[in-house]
Design a protein around this motif. Structure first.
Motif, PDB file in Angstrom:
ATOM      1  N   GLY A 111       0.699  -1.255   0.182  1.00 56.50           N
ATOM      2  CA  GLY A 111       0.145   0.032  -0.021  1.00 56.50           C
ATOM      3  C   GLY A 111       0.747   1.257   0.026  1.00 56.50           C
ATOM      4  O   GLY A 111       2.112   1.254   0.018  1.00 56.50           O
ATOM      5  N   PHE A 112       0.232   2.485   0.237  1.00 55.29           N
ATOM      6  CA  PHE A 112       1.068   3.590   0.199  1.00 55.29           C
ATOM      7  C   PHE A 112       0.067   4.773   1.045  1.00 55.29           C
ATOM      8  O   PHE A 112      -1.014   4.350   1.376  1.00 55.29           O
ATOM      9  N   ARG A 113       0.766   5.632   1.527  1.00 54.48           N
ATOM     10  CA  ARG A 113       0.288   6.713   2.125  1.00 54.48           C
ATOM     11  C   ARG A 113       0.294   7.825   1.290  1.00 54.48           C
ATOM     12  O   ARG A 113       0.974   7.909   0.304  1.00 54.48           O
ATOM     13  N   TRP A 114      -0.419   9.014   1.618  1.00 57.04           N
ATOM     14  CA  TRP A 114      -0.576  10.146   1.052  1.00 57.04           C
ATOM     15  C   TRP A 114       0.836  11.055   1.117  1.00 57.04           C
ATOM     16  O   TRP A 114       1.459  10.750   2.188  1.00 57.04           O
ATOM     17  N   ASN A 115       1.218  12.212   0.610  1.00 58.43           N
ATOM     18  CA  ASN A 115       2.277  12.941   0.792  1.00 58.43           C
ATOM     19  C   ASN A 115       1.889  13.816   2.400  1.00 58.43           C
ATOM     20  O   ASN A 115       0.605  13.641   2.727  1.00 58.43           O
ATOM     21  N   ASP A 116       2.807  14.293   2.820  1.00 57.65           N
ATOM     22  CA  ASP A 116       2.734  14.832   4.080  1.00 57.65           C
ATOM     23  C   ASP A 116       1.379  15.602   4.231  1.00 57.65           C
ATOM     24  O   ASP A 116       0.850  15.858   5.339  1.00 57.65           O
ATOM     25  N   GLY A 117       1.405  16.717   3.350  1.00 57.61           N
ATOM     26  CA  GLY A 117       0.306  17.484   3.348  1.00 57.61           C
ATOM     27  C   GLY A 117      -1.177  17.006   3.480  1.00 57.61           C
ATOM     28  O   GLY A 117      -1.995  17.425   4.239  1.00 57.61           O
ATOM     29  N   ASP A 118      -1.368  15.933   2.588  1.00 55.30           N
ATOM     30  CA  ASP A 118      -2.546  15.257   2.425  1.00 55.30           C
ATOM     31  C   ASP A 118      -2.737  14.287   3.627  1.00 55.30           C
ATOM     32  O   ASP A 118      -3.939  14.094   3.992  1.00 55.30           O
ATOM     33  N   MET A 119      -1.677  13.761   4.418  1.00 57.28           N
ATOM     34  CA  MET A 119      -1.924  13.183   5.437  1.00 57.28           C
ATOM     35  C   MET A 119      -2.476  13.894   6.757  1.00 57.28           C
ATOM     36  O   MET A 119      -3.125  13.297   7.544  1.00 57.28           O
ATOM     37  N   SER A 120      -2.066  15.264   6.754  1.00 59.92           N
ATOM     38  CA  SER A 120      -2.287  15.981   7.895  1.00 59.92           C
ATOM     39  C   SER A 120      -3.497  16.791   7.689  1.00 59.92           C
ATOM     40  O   SER A 120      -4.155  17.598   8.659  1.00 59.92           O
ATOM     41  N   THR A 121      -4.009  17.540   6.471  1.00 58.00           N
ATOM     42  CA  THR A 121      -4.774  18.177   6.218  1.00 58.00           C
ATOM     43  C   THR A 121      -6.400  17.946   6.837  1.00 58.00           C
ATOM     44  O   THR A 121      -6.791  16.737   6.912  1.00 58.00           O
ATOM     45  N   THR A 122      -6.755  18.982   7.527  1.00 58.82           N
ATOM     46  CA  THR A 122      -8.046  18.737   8.026  1.00 58.82           C
ATOM     47  C   THR A 122      -9.327  19.459   7.005  1.00 58.82           C
ATOM     48  O   THR A 122     -10.653  19.301   7.301  1.00 58.82           O
ATOM     49  N   GLU A 123      -8.920  19.949   5.999  1.00 52.05           N
ATOM     50  CA  GLU A 123      -9.839  20.605   4.855  1.00 52.05           C
ATOM     51  C   GLU A 123     -10.498  19.415   4.091  1.00 52.05           C
ATOM     52  O   GLU A 123     -11.688  19.531   3.683  1.00 52.05           O
ATOM     53  N   TRP A 124      -9.646  18.195   3.911  1.00 48.12           N
ATOM     54  CA  TRP A 124     -10.278  17.403   2.820  1.00 48.12           C
ATOM     55  C   TRP A 124     -10.068  15.906   3.621  1.00 48.12           C
ATOM     56  O   TRP A 124      -9.051  15.444   4.240  1.00 48.12           O
ATOM     57  N   ALA A 405      -9.283   1.874   1.147  1.00 48.56           N
ATOM     58  CA  ALA A 405      -8.746   3.253   1.540  1.00 48.56           C
ATOM     59  C   ALA A 405      -9.277   3.587   3.010  1.00 48.56           C
ATOM     60  O   ALA A 405     -10.411   3.128   3.271  1.00 48.56           O
ATOM     61  N   THR A 406      -8.675   4.273   3.776  1.00 51.70           N
ATOM     62  CA  THR A 406      -8.946   4.573   5.230  1.00 51.70           C
ATOM     63  C   THR A 406      -9.105   6.208   5.382  1.00 51.70           C
ATOM     64  O   THR A 406      -8.182   6.826   4.680  1.00 51.70           O
ATOM     65  N   GLU A 407     -10.089   6.521   6.248  1.00 53.12           N
ATOM     66  CA  GLU A 407     -10.419   8.018   6.469  1.00 53.12           C
ATOM     67  C   GLU A 407      -9.079   8.684   7.259  1.00 53.12           C
ATOM     68  O   GLU A 407      -8.864   9.719   7.207  1.00 53.12           O
ATOM     69  N   GLY A 408      -8.722   7.640   8.193  1.00 51.50           N
ATOM     70  CA  GLY A 408      -7.632   8.150   9.097  1.00 51.50           C
ATOM     71  C   GLY A 408      -8.210   8.587  10.402  1.00 51.50           C
ATOM     72  O   GLY A 408      -9.340   9.219  10.392  1.00 51.50           O
ATOM     73  N   VAL A 409      -7.746   8.380  11.541  1.00 50.29           N
ATOM     74  CA  VAL A 409      -7.941   8.780  12.856  1.00 50.29           C
ATOM     75  C   VAL A 409      -7.558  10.112  13.057  1.00 50.29           C
ATOM     76  O   VAL A 409      -6.284  10.684  12.532  1.00 50.29           O
ATOM     77  N   SER A 410      -8.514  11.048  13.523  1.00 48.58           N
ATOM     78  CA  SER A 410      -8.317  12.378  13.788  1.00 48.58           C
ATOM     79  C   SER A 410      -7.057  12.756  14.248  1.00 48.58           C
ATOM     80  O   SER A 410      -6.966  12.157  15.603  1.00 48.58           O
ATOM     81  N   GLY A 411      -6.007  13.471  13.876  1.00 46.82           N
ATOM     82  CA  GLY A 411      -4.743  13.999  14.366  1.00 46.82           C
ATOM     83  C   GLY A 411      -3.718  12.760  14.147  1.00 46.82           C
ATOM     84  O   GLY A 411      -2.511  13.059  14.676  1.00 46.82           O
ATOM     85  N   VAL A 412      -3.877  11.777  13.420  1.00 43.72           N
ATOM     86  CA  VAL A 412      -2.766  10.710  13.404  1.00 43.72           C
ATOM     87  C   VAL A 412      -2.470  10.790  12.049  1.00 43.72           C
ATOM     88  O   VAL A 412      -2.997  10.974  11.101  1.00 43.72           O
ATOM     89  N   THR A 413      -0.989  10.757  11.912  1.00 45.90           N
ATOM     90  CA  THR A 413      -0.489  10.694  10.657  1.00 45.90           C
ATOM     91  C   THR A 413       0.338   9.689  10.392  1.00 45.90           C
ATOM     92  O   THR A 413       0.798   9.282   9.263  1.00 45.90           O
ATOM     93  N   GLY A 418      -3.145   4.340  12.399  1.00 46.22           N
ATOM     94  CA  GLY A 418      -4.442   5.106  11.821  1.00 46.22           C
ATOM     95  C   GLY A 418      -4.143   6.305  11.187  1.00 46.22           C
ATOM     96  O   GLY A 418      -5.279   6.746  10.585  1.00 46.22           O
ATOM     97  N   GLY A 419      -3.083   6.569  10.470  1.00 45.56           N
ATOM     98  CA  GLY A 419      -2.916   7.409   9.660  1.00 45.56           C
ATOM     99  C   GLY A 419      -3.541   7.004   8.181  1.00 45.56           C
ATOM    100  O   GLY A 419      -3.645   5.831   8.106  1.00 45.56           O
ATOM    101  N   ARG A 420      -3.936   8.051   7.476  1.00 49.22           N
ATOM    102  CA  ARG A 420      -4.483   7.736   6.123  1.00 49.22           C
ATOM    103  C   ARG A 420      -3.635   6.863   4.939  1.00 49.22           C
ATOM    104  O   ARG A 420      -2.562   7.283   4.888  1.00 49.22           O
ATOM    105  N   VAL A 421      -4.271   5.614   4.726  1.00 50.39           N
ATOM    106  CA  VAL A 421      -3.599   4.927   3.680  1.00 50.39           C
ATOM    107  C   VAL A 421      -4.798   4.454   2.824  1.00 50.39           C
ATOM    108  O   VAL A 421      -5.722   4.469   2.754  1.00 50.39           O
ATOM    109  N   VAL A 422      -3.900   3.746   1.486  1.00 49.94           N
ATOM    110  CA  VAL A 422      -4.552   3.053   0.656  1.00 49.94           C
ATOM    111  C   VAL A 422      -3.882   1.633   0.490  1.00 49.94           C
ATOM    112  O   VAL A 422      -2.625   1.676   0.309  1.00 49.94           O
ATOM    113  N   PHE A 423      -4.557   0.553   0.972  1.00 47.66           N
ATOM    114  CA  PHE A 423      -3.803  -0.700   0.846  1.00 47.66           C
ATOM    115  C   PHE A 423      -4.270  -1.794   0.236  1.00 47.66           C
ATOM    116  O   PHE A 423      -5.775  -1.750   0.144  1.00 47.66           O
TER     117      PHE A 423
END
Length: 431
Positions: A111-124, A405-413, A418-423
């Motif tokens: 799998g992969f994770r998103w780049n740092d900005g997409d891992m931490s953004t609260t807008e999307w 794909a995971t939504e991610g646990v709030s505040g976790v990168t 629990g950070g956002r991933v696609v696996f």
């Protein structure tokens, strides 16, 4: 070319079902209604029980039939581009997960994770997921809904090249979904993006309250990315803007529930899935509900368990839903008997269309194997058997891999916790 909320009790249910708007088909087919006047009640539901076949004969979807009009509205914006064009212009890199930073999951393969900005953004926030092939490229598509303050930027999708998961990173790009409004103009899609399904040139997206929207992957347009466009949508002066995004994917039509169809017949469209088993491919749609703040139309005496799963037949020659006089009838429907369902995928090794995987945020994250013949099998994040906060899923037609794909646990990168991933995992490991 592409290849590839009802908790007030039983009395209200009876009143709506038997007296409201001429509805029929208000419960499981296996439960015959008592004789007239005996006081029909909704069947009690049990978490983890087998899927219950549901009578959905009251429900139809209507094709809005904007296919030609919406396509012509986009002509002034510029030349139509295909998904292949966007895949040649991917501008972000998501690091591939390694042995020490991937989420625990039965049969995990990669799998992969998103780049740092997409891992931490609260807008999307990531939601629905699907996958397919464009030309010679294997592609994962993930929908994100906008969670910040107004203006609502709607839904964007990430298109990611997953052809070679042995590389150090997966390249991807965000594309904004738009709806044409008039010739040469468009606006955002103010929806949740809870589910996607990809058939041929068409990308289907769940429209929570109304049905299913359809987007054409051969009608992508490039728009302006100047500073002016970072805060604008549609035509601005002599250019077209999409809040700074370089590409827009336009809606071409939608299949909607007629306004006369009311609860409990009227469902929610929380997530989608793709099922190519059998002779007729189908778009799967389902309802998210829980036993606290979000109920479903069929919940009745057991809130949280009445989410329904529908099978919408597809015409494989056109990749549009099969209509009769502009209306689409569900091929089959089930009561899932599971709460907090966020995604669905067919168990591809079973040719019978009666078995599925459901992703759920129950217990913080779970994968449920369900069918009409047996109680569920659960793979839980708390037991290190599945990822936290899973959302959309896609099962490869070969029966090999199950993507999530995971939504991610709030505040976790951290992707391992629990950070956002696609696996993806082996289907056989959870079958």
């Amino acid at each position: 070319m592409l290849k590839s909320a009802f908790t007030e009790g039983r009395g209200l249910f009876i009143a709506v079902c038997l007296a409201g708007a001429g509805l029929t088909g208000c419960g499981p087919e296996a439960e015959a209604l008592p004789e007239e006047g005996s006081g029909a009640v909704q069947q009690a539901l049990t978490e983890g029980a087998p899927l219950a076949t549901h009578d959905a004969s009251c429900l139809k979807l209507q094709d809005q039939n904007t296919w030609s009009a919406y396509t012509s509205y986009m002509t002034p914006v510029g030349p139509a581009l295909g998904l292949d064009d966007v895949l040649l212009d991917l501008n972000r890199a998501g690091p591939v997960l390694g042995s020490l930073n991937h989420p625990p999951a039965a049969g995990y393969k990669g799998g992969f994770r998103w780049n740092d900005g997409d891992m931490s953004t609260t807008e999307w926030i990531p939601q629905g997921m699907t996958a397919g092939v464009s030309g010679s490229t294997n592609v994962a598509v993930v929908a994100w809904h906008y969670a910040a303050a107004a203006p609502d930027k709607g839904v964007r999708i990430s298109v990611a090249d997953i052809s070679d998961m042995s590389l150090s990173a997966v390249n991807y790009r965000h594309v904004l979904l738009v709806r044409p409004t008039s010739s040469g103009n468009f606006t955002t899609i103010p929806e949740h993006g809870g589910g996607l399904a990809w058939f041929g040139n068409y990308l289907y997206m769940a429209d929570t309250a109304d049905g299913i929207r359809v987007f054409d992957l051969t009608q992508i347009r490039q728009v302006d990315t100047s500073t002016t466009c970072e805060t604008a949508i549609g035509k601005v002066g002599s250019v077209w803007c999409a809040y700074g995004y370089k590409y827009v994917l336009p809606q071409v039509s939608a299949y909607v529930v007629p306004t006369a169809t009311v609860s409990p017949c009227r469902p929610k469209f929380s997530f989608l899935g793709k099922d190519t088993r059998g002779t007729t491919p189908v778009v799967l749609s389902g309802e998210y509900c829980n036993n606290t703040g979000t109920s479903c139309p069929y919940d009745g005496s057991t809130p949280g368990l009445g989410g329904r799963l529908y099978r919408w037949p597809l015409d494989s020659a056109t990749n549009k839903l099969k209509t009769v006089s502009g209306l689409v009838a569900p091929e089959k429907a089930y009561i899932m008997n599971e709460p907090n369902v966020q995604g669905v995928a067919p168990i591809m090794t079973s040719t019978a269309a009666t078995s599925y995987w459901l992703s759920s945020t129950r217990y913080g994250g779970a994968l449920f194997k369900v069918s009409t013949s047996a109680s569920r099998t659960a793979y839980l994040s708390g037991s290190a058997q599945w990822a936290k906060m899973p959302e959309g899923m896609h099962a490869t037609g070969s029966g090999t891999n199950l993507w999530t794909a995971t939504e991610g646990v709030s505040g976790v990168t951290d992707p391992a916790s629990g950070g956002r991933v696609v696996f993806f995992a082996t289907q056989a490991s959870v079958d």
